[in-house]
Design a protein around this motif. Sequence first.
Motif, PDB file in Angstrom:
ATOM      1  N   LEU A 217       0.905  -0.884  -0.227  1.00 30.48           N
ATOM      2  CA  LEU A 217      -0.376   0.070  -0.155  1.00 30.48           C
ATOM      3  C   LEU A 217       0.517   1.332  -0.072  1.00 30.48           C
ATOM      4  CD1 LEU A 217      -3.159  -0.530   2.673  1.00 30.48           C
ATOM      5  CD2 LEU A 217      -2.984  -1.038   0.440  1.00 30.48           C
ATOM      6  N   ILE A 218       0.279   1.850  -0.983  1.00 31.06           N
ATOM      7  CA  ILE A 218       1.430   3.665  -1.296  1.00 31.06           C
ATOM      8  C   ILE A 218       0.466   4.468  -0.827  1.00 31.06           C
ATOM      9  CG2 ILE A 218       2.842   4.780  -2.773  1.00 31.06           C
ATOM     10  CD1 ILE A 218       3.873   2.203  -3.973  1.00 31.06           C
ATOM     11  N   TRP A 219       1.710   5.684  -0.204  1.00 30.53           N
ATOM     12  CA  TRP A 219       0.114   6.892  -0.205  1.00 30.53           C
ATOM     13  C   TRP A 219       0.806   7.610   0.070  1.00 30.53           C
ATOM     14  CZ3 TRP A 219      -4.383   9.281   0.795  1.00 30.53           C
ATOM     15  CH2 TRP A 219      -4.755  11.015   1.077  1.00 30.53           C
ATOM     16  N   GLU A 220       0.775   9.148  -1.168  1.00 31.91           N
ATOM     17  CA  GLU A 220       1.283  10.138  -0.999  1.00 31.91           C
ATOM     18  C   GLU A 220       0.592  11.202  -1.392  1.00 31.91           C
ATOM     19  OE1 GLU A 220       3.334  10.781  -5.094  1.00 31.91           O
ATOM     20  OE2 GLU A 220       4.311   8.615  -4.908  1.00 31.91           O
ATOM     21  N   GLY A 221       0.849  12.622  -0.758  1.00 33.63           N
ATOM     22  CA  GLY A 221      -0.062  13.512  -0.214  1.00 33.63           C
ATOM     23  C   GLY A 221       1.116  14.694   0.308  1.00 33.63           C
ATOM     24  N   THR A 222       0.437  15.408   0.711  1.00 30.72           N
ATOM     25  CA  THR A 222       0.839  16.710   1.404  1.00 30.72           C
ATOM     26  C   THR A 222       0.780  17.084   2.744  1.00 30.72           C
ATOM     27  OG1 THR A 222       0.617  18.744  -0.990  1.00 30.72           O
ATOM     28  CG2 THR A 222       1.015  19.237   1.241  1.00 30.72           C
ATOM     29  N   PRO A 223       1.944  16.908   3.248  1.00 29.87           N
ATOM     30  CA  PRO A 223       1.463  17.209   4.628  1.00 29.87           C
ATOM     31  C   PRO A 223       0.582  18.440   5.080  1.00 29.87           C
ATOM     32  CG  PRO A 223       4.217  18.679   4.097  1.00 29.87           C
ATOM     33  CD  PRO A 223       3.253  17.544   3.043  1.00 29.87           C
ATOM     34  N   ARG A 224       0.049  17.690   6.470  1.00 27.45           N
ATOM     35  CA  ARG A 224      -0.994  19.257   6.665  1.00 27.45           C
ATOM     36  C   ARG A 224      -0.336  19.983   7.858  1.00 27.45           C
ATOM     37  NH1 ARG A 224      -5.991  17.512   6.217  1.00 27.45           N
ATOM     38  NH2 ARG A 224      -7.470  18.662   7.450  1.00 27.45           N
ATOM     39  N   SER A 225      -0.467  21.740   8.197  1.00 27.67           N
ATOM     40  CA  SER A 225       0.425  21.974   9.709  1.00 27.67           C
ATOM     41  C   SER A 225      -0.356  21.854  10.688  1.00 27.67           C
ATOM     42  CB  SER A 225       0.040  23.801   8.776  1.00 27.67           C
ATOM     43  OG  SER A 225      -0.521  24.362   9.956  1.00 27.67           O
ATOM     44  N   ILE A 226       0.628  22.313  11.329  1.00 28.30           N
ATOM     45  CA  ILE A 226       0.170  22.053  12.693  1.00 28.30           C
ATOM     46  C   ILE A 226      -1.125  22.706  13.053  1.00 28.30           C
ATOM     47  CG2 ILE A 226       2.206  20.873  13.569  1.00 28.30           C
ATOM     48  CD1 ILE A 226       2.922  22.739  14.707  1.00 28.30           C
ATOM     49  N   ARG A 227      -1.255  23.776  12.198  1.00 23.46           N
ATOM     50  CA  ARG A 227      -2.362  24.426  13.015  1.00 23.46           C
ATOM     51  C   ARG A 227      -4.065  23.543  12.854  1.00 23.46           C
ATOM     52  NH1 ARG A 227      -0.199  29.348  14.277  1.00 23.46           N
ATOM     53  NH2 ARG A 227       0.623  30.745  13.201  1.00 23.46           N
ATOM     54  N   ASP A 228      -2.937  22.305  12.022  1.00 24.73           N
ATOM     55  CA  ASP A 228      -4.517  21.790  11.837  1.00 24.73           C
ATOM     56  C   ASP A 228      -4.605  20.666  13.299  1.00 24.73           C
ATOM     57  OD1 ASP A 228      -5.857  23.133   9.664  1.00 24.73           O
ATOM     58  OD2 ASP A 228      -4.632  21.369   8.304  1.00 24.73           O
ATOM     59  N   SER A 229      -5.786  20.639  13.949  1.00 25.19           N
ATOM     60  CA  SER A 229      -4.810  19.813  15.520  1.00 25.19           C
ATOM     61  C   SER A 229      -4.950  18.081  14.882  1.00 25.19           C
ATOM     62  CB  SER A 229      -6.465  19.884  16.237  1.00 25.19           C
ATOM     63  OG  SER A 229      -7.776  19.376  15.892  1.00 25.19           O
ATOM     64  N   HIS A 230      -4.108  17.040  15.580  1.00 26.05           N
ATOM     65  CA  HIS A 230      -3.588  15.852  15.283  1.00 26.05           C
ATOM     66  C   HIS A 230      -5.911  15.175  15.033  1.00 26.05           C
ATOM     67  CE1 HIS A 230      -3.833  12.348  17.177  1.00 26.05           C
ATOM     68  NE2 HIS A 230      -3.585  11.854  16.389  1.00 26.05           N
ATOM     69  N   ARG A 231      -6.080  15.601  15.851  1.00 24.07           N
ATOM     70  CA  ARG A 231      -7.531  15.544  15.527  1.00 24.07           C
ATOM     71  C   ARG A 231      -8.321  14.980  14.619  1.00 24.07           C
ATOM     72  NH1 ARG A 231     -11.473  11.878  18.604  1.00 24.07           N
ATOM     73  NH2 ARG A 231      -9.680  12.181  20.011  1.00 24.07           N
ATOM     74  N   LYS A 232      -8.406  17.000  13.857  1.00 22.38           N
ATOM     75  CA  LYS A 232      -8.578  16.697  12.525  1.00 22.38           C
ATOM     76  C   LYS A 232      -7.994  16.381  11.518  1.00 22.38           C
ATOM     77  CE  LYS A 232      -9.278  21.510   9.881  1.00 22.38           C
ATOM     78  NZ  LYS A 232      -9.864  22.611   9.929  1.00 22.38           N
ATOM     79  N   VAL A 233      -6.632  16.439  11.820  1.00 23.01           N
ATOM     80  CA  VAL A 233      -5.960  15.559  10.467  1.00 23.01           C
ATOM     81  C   VAL A 233      -6.504  14.111  10.342  1.00 23.01           C
ATOM     82  CG1 VAL A 233      -4.053  14.863   9.662  1.00 23.01           C
ATOM     83  CG2 VAL A 233      -4.549  16.929  10.856  1.00 23.01           C
ATOM     84  N   ARG A 234      -6.844  13.492  11.650  1.00 21.77           N
ATOM     85  CA  ARG A 234      -7.150  11.986  11.448  1.00 21.77           C
ATOM     86  C   ARG A 234      -8.108  12.035  11.609  1.00 21.77           C
ATOM     87  NH1 ARG A 234      -8.877   8.992  17.137  1.00 21.77           N
ATOM     88  NH2 ARG A 234     -10.311  10.092  16.735  1.00 21.77           N
ATOM     89  N   ASP A 235      -9.009  12.366  12.020  1.00 22.79           N
ATOM     90  CA  ASP A 235     -10.772  12.425  11.281  1.00 22.79           C
ATOM     91  C   ASP A 235     -11.351  12.448  10.090  1.00 22.79           C
ATOM     92  OD1 ASP A 235     -11.208  10.876  14.155  1.00 22.79           O
ATOM     93  OD2 ASP A 235     -12.181  13.018  14.780  1.00 22.79           O
ATOM     94  N   SER A 236     -10.763  13.806   8.998  1.00 18.40           N
ATOM     95  CA  SER A 236     -10.249  13.619   7.634  1.00 18.40           C
ATOM     96  C   SER A 236      -9.856  12.387   7.398  1.00 18.40           C
ATOM     97  CB  SER A 236      -9.605  15.133   6.978  1.00 18.40           C
ATOM     98  OG  SER A 236      -8.331  14.838   7.756  1.00 18.40           O
ATOM     99  N   HIS A 237      -9.145  11.414   7.582  1.00 19.15           N
ATOM    100  CA  HIS A 237      -8.420  10.537   6.950  1.00 19.15           C
ATOM    101  C   HIS A 237      -8.192  10.772   6.160  1.00 19.15           C
ATOM    102  CE1 HIS A 237     -12.697   8.827   7.282  1.00 19.15           C
ATOM    103  NE2 HIS A 237     -12.190   9.440   8.763  1.00 19.15           N
ATOM    104  N   ASP A 238      -6.892  11.731   6.499  1.00 19.47           N
ATOM    105  CA  ASP A 238      -5.575  11.966   4.899  1.00 19.47           C
ATOM    106  C   ASP A 238      -4.312  12.154   5.242  1.00 19.47           C
ATOM    107  OD1 ASP A 238      -4.616  13.765   3.621  1.00 19.47           O
ATOM    108  OD2 ASP A 238      -4.616  15.712   4.086  1.00 19.47           O
ATOM    109  N   GLY A 239      -4.389  10.782   4.851  1.00 20.83           N
ATOM    110  CA  GLY A 239      -3.188   9.843   5.216  1.00 20.83           C
ATOM    111  C   GLY A 239      -3.381   8.030   4.930  1.00 20.83           C
TER     112      GLY A 239
END
Length: 350
Positions: free
Chosen positions: A283-305
């Motif tokens: 399995l391979i994932w490619e993306g742009t890192p999210r800023s830490i302005r976005d909380s850890h939970r917000k990134v996790r709950d958006s399934h961005d990873g």
Amino acid sequence: MDLDNIECVSVVDGADESEIHNLHHHHHHPHHPHHPPPHLHQNNLQPPPPPPPFSSSKPLNASPPPPNGILGPAAIAPATSVHELLECPVCTNSMYPPIHQCHNGHTLCSTCKTRVHNRCPTCRQELGDIRCLALEKVAESLELPCKYYSLGCPGIFPYYSKLKHEALCNFRPYNCPYAGSECSVVGDIPFLVTHLRDDHKVDMHTGSTFNHRYVKSNPREVENATWMLTVFHCFGQYFCLHFEAFQLGMAPVYMAFLRFMGDETEARNYSYSLEVGANGRKLIWEGTPRSIRDSHRKVRDSHDGLIIQRNMALFFSGGDRKELKLRVTGRIWKEQQNPETGVCIPNLCS
């Protein structure tokens, strides 16, 4: 949940494998900011002048100077006494309409009016429903610097729009990105890097490639778990690698994702890839890192990873599927913009 059996084995940029027990102890390390005393000025053999009307005993411009040595606009000092009139005596925040006052003229904000049970905190008289319209009009005429001017913000804003700007100001401090406990520490990036290393004891690595092995015995008992945060330093920037288990609907999953220690506009200059696999599957994932302005939970709950179903994770782990042994490899690179087309092209150099 007991995380004593969770461990992570890291291999970074060709280093030898070594086991790291990366447990979250959920301890909070409070940060006590140090406030230097204001500078004292002496007038040789001159008595101090009498204070102007509405002056305050608080020192003016007591905030530490910005790194570039440039103080805020000259208009700060004359407006200070008026600004202090707009300071709520209960919460010390700036007051916004409706501003309330008692029969003796003492003011306070609408939020604190409910807290003091309709009694003036200064004279203890009943407040009633009297608006201080004069002070609200005075506020409309004020233009004040952003409260983050000592951190580099050069803007001056009308009083009533200043609060909205400060909520989004690019110079505002960052929240601690640590995900294992609720940490209230804020600061700039260099301060937070030191805080993560010294207070949270996170793994710190230099390089743009990594090879992590996440290990957990009895993984079917893990419904929600957070492995130790790892911080990478490359391209002159810092990145946070997260890995955790949680429920996605009814399905238990594992997720890995990267956050950038900086603003969102800067984060778009970088990309990353994550890869996990075994037994001829990948399995391979490619993306742009999210800023830490976005909380850890917000990134996790958006399934961005990179999201791995538990059954697939156990398949990748091999053996009798009674122990999680996931090897996650990854790479960070900087995007370069083509000056002719404006299109970003990857910079493969680390």
